[in-house]
Write a protein that holds these residues in place. Structure first.
Motif, PDB file in Angstrom:
ATOM      1  N   UNK A  35       0.806  -1.209   0.000  1.00 31.00           N
ATOM      2  CA  UNK A  35       0.000   0.000   0.000  1.00 31.00           C
ATOM      3  C   UNK A  35       0.847   1.271   0.000  1.00 31.00           C
ATOM      4  N   UNK A  36       1.928   1.271   0.766  1.00 32.35           N
ATOM      5  CA  UNK A  36       2.742   2.488   0.873  1.00 32.35           C
ATOM      6  C   UNK A  36       3.509   2.795  -0.414  1.00 32.35           C
ATOM      7  N   UNK A  37       3.677   1.825  -1.299  1.00 38.01           N
ATOM      8  CA  UNK A  37       4.371   2.039  -2.562  1.00 38.01           C
ATOM      9  C   UNK A  37       3.428   2.130  -3.755  1.00 38.01           C
ATOM     10  N   UNK A  38       2.146   2.052  -3.518  1.00 34.51           N
ATOM     11  CA  UNK A  38       1.185   2.000  -4.595  1.00 34.51           C
ATOM     12  C   UNK A  38       0.984   3.377  -5.227  1.00 34.51           C
ATOM     13  N   UNK A  39       1.307   3.496  -6.502  1.00 36.95           N
ATOM     14  CA  UNK A  39       1.223   4.747  -7.244  1.00 36.95           C
ATOM     15  C   UNK A  39      -0.182   5.342  -7.188  1.00 36.95           C
ATOM     16  N   UNK A  40      -1.185   4.522  -7.390  1.00 36.79           N
ATOM     17  CA  UNK A  40      -2.567   5.008  -7.427  1.00 36.79           C
ATOM     18  C   UNK A  40      -2.980   5.540  -6.061  1.00 36.79           C
ATOM     19  N   UNK A  41      -2.670   4.811  -5.000  1.00 37.27           N
ATOM     20  CA  UNK A  41      -3.009   5.277  -3.650  1.00 37.27           C
ATOM     21  C   UNK A  41      -2.306   6.587  -3.340  1.00 37.27           C
ATOM     22  N   UNK A  42      -1.061   6.720  -3.763  1.00 33.46           N
ATOM     23  CA  UNK A  42      -0.318   7.958  -3.529  1.00 33.46           C
ATOM     24  C   UNK A  42      -0.987   9.120  -4.253  1.00 33.46           C
ATOM     25  N   UNK A  43      -1.406   8.901  -5.498  1.00 28.89           N
ATOM     26  CA  UNK A  43      -2.130   9.942  -6.228  1.00 28.89           C
ATOM     27  C   UNK A  43      -3.424  10.315  -5.506  1.00 28.89           C
ATOM     28  N   UNK A  44      -4.201   9.293  -5.149  1.00 27.98           N
ATOM     29  CA  UNK A  44      -5.489   9.535  -4.480  1.00 27.98           C
ATOM     30  C   UNK A  44      -5.317  10.345  -3.200  1.00 27.98           C
ATOM     31  N   UNK A  45      -4.254  10.078  -2.474  1.00 27.49           N
ATOM     32  CA  UNK A  45      -4.016  10.773  -1.206  1.00 27.49           C
ATOM     33  C   UNK A  45      -3.589  12.222  -1.394  1.00 27.49           C
ATOM     34  N   UNK A  46      -3.216  12.604  -2.618  1.00 23.39           N
ATOM     35  CA  UNK A  46      -2.691  13.946  -2.857  1.00 23.39           C
ATOM     36  C   UNK A  46      -3.536  14.805  -3.784  1.00 23.39           C
ATOM     37  N   UNK A  47      -4.718  14.329  -4.170  1.00 23.93           N
ATOM     38  CA  UNK A  47      -5.563  15.125  -5.056  1.00 23.93           C
ATOM     39  C   UNK A  47      -6.972  15.222  -4.479  1.00 23.93           C
ATOM     40  N   UNK A  48      -7.636  16.303  -4.833  1.00 28.97           N
ATOM     41  CA  UNK A  48      -9.042  16.466  -4.476  1.00 28.97           C
ATOM     42  C   UNK A  48      -9.782  16.890  -5.745  1.00 28.97           C
TER      43      UNK A  48
END
Length: 127
Positions: free
Chosen positions: A107-120
């Motif tokens: 989870x901590x390396x997942x590109x999609x999760x990282x994007x989701x956590x940084x956009x609104x």
């Protein structure tokens, strides 16, 4: 879902010909809802993708596919792939993103999760 208010669509691709499916999916969405279509590939600074014939051919192929659906393919170099994409999103008024399923299991390396956590106010479509 924000589909009724799509302004601009961004497709995130790698240097693989199979990313054509992402571009075509985004083109279908654009056809139904409008907006501009953008395609982006971010390569780390140390990656020599143009020296690799197979990867260079794949990017040329994706360029042709992008052009055929009225999209502009941008190839950017950066060691911070996520922040480069986030900047592109802000600079181009993107509110819909098409990405391929991430192969990163943690989870901590997942590109999609990282994007989701940084956009609104940006919807992500995983193909």
């Amino acid at each position: 879902m924000y589909l009724n208010s799509i302004r601009n669509i961004l497709v995130c691709v790698t240097q693989q010909k199979t990313c054509e499916r992402l571009i075509m999916e985004a083109s279908n969405i654009k056809g139904n809802y409008g907006g501009e279509l953008h395609v982006i590939h971010v390569a780390k600074n140390e990656w020599k993708f143009l020296d690799n014939v197979k990867e260079g051919e794949a990017l040329e192929y994706l360029f042709r596919v992008s052009k055929s659906v009225g999209a502009k393919l941008s190839v950017l170099k950066s060691d911070d792939i996520v922040n480069t994409i986030l900047e592109y999103i802000n600079d181009n008024d993107i509110n819909f993103i098409v990405v391929g399923k991430s192969k990163e299991m943690h989870k901590e390396n997942n590109f999609i999760k990282t994007l989701e956590n940084n956009i609104t106010n940006v919807e992500i479509c995983i193909v």
